[in-house]
Design an enzyme around this catalytic site. Sequence first.
Site, mmCIF file in Angstrom:
data_model
loop_
_atom_site.group_PDB
_atom_site.id
_atom_site.type_symbol
_atom_site.label_atom_id
_atom_site.label_comp_id
_atom_site.label_asym_id
_atom_site.label_seq_id
_atom_site.Cartn_x
_atom_site.Cartn_y
_atom_site.Cartn_z
ATOM 1 N N HIS A 13 39.008 17.138 7.649
ATOM 2 C CA HIS A 13 37.624 16.232 6.873
ATOM 3 C C HIS A 13 38.423 14.783 6.803
ATOM 4 O O HIS A 13 38.199 15.410 5.607
ATOM 5 C CB HIS A 13 36.799 17.864 7.180
ATOM 6 C CG HIS A 13 36.231 18.622 7.196
ATOM 7 N ND1 HIS A 13 36.719 19.744 7.857
ATOM 8 C CD2 HIS A 13 35.811 18.950 8.240
ATOM 9 C CE1 HIS A 13 36.082 20.836 8.328
ATOM 10 N NE2 HIS A 13 35.252 20.264 8.397
ATOM 11 N N TYR A 14 38.244 14.703 6.938
ATOM 12 C CA TYR A 14 39.063 13.946 8.450
ATOM 13 C C TYR A 14 40.582 12.725 7.716
ATOM 14 O O TYR A 14 40.389 12.208 7.020
ATOM 15 C CB TYR A 14 38.176 12.805 9.472
ATOM 16 C CG TYR A 14 37.129 13.522 9.286
ATOM 17 C CD1 TYR A 14 36.985 14.413 10.600
ATOM 18 C CD2 TYR A 14 35.886 13.600 9.188
ATOM 19 C CE1 TYR A 14 35.899 15.340 11.226
ATOM 20 C CE2 TYR A 14 34.667 14.596 9.192
ATOM 21 C CZ TYR A 14 34.580 15.596 10.293
ATOM 22 O OH TYR A 14 33.507 16.392 10.695
#
Length: 120
Positions: free
Chosen positions: A30-31
């Site tokens: 993420h991310y």
Amino acid sequence: MSPVIGAVKPLSDNEVTFTVSPDEPVFAGHYPGFPLFPGMCVVESVHRGALLTAPAEAGELTMAAMESVRFVAPVFPGDRLTITVNWTKDRDQWRCAARATVAGRDAAVVKLRYRSGGNK
């Protein structure tokens, strides 16, 4: 098992803090290149804070429902969440209304419902 490795720490009877470590394993997905603390991890932090601030008369609590969650702003590695919790009793259950902020700005508004007894 919790997806969050850091500890939630009490600040007062109705307020806790959680510093989002850059080492949280959730950042791997993420991310990449733009890490964001996932919303469910914010909810987990609120849940932990709720358990730390629960009224003594509530006894051992089990989350029964997420009544509502509104994510207002992103949470990044290194951010310090301050979670303010307000408890109310509703017949045989307890409701927790919480606000998670980062540097004075809202990050999430969360309403959880608990019942006494059982697994956390």
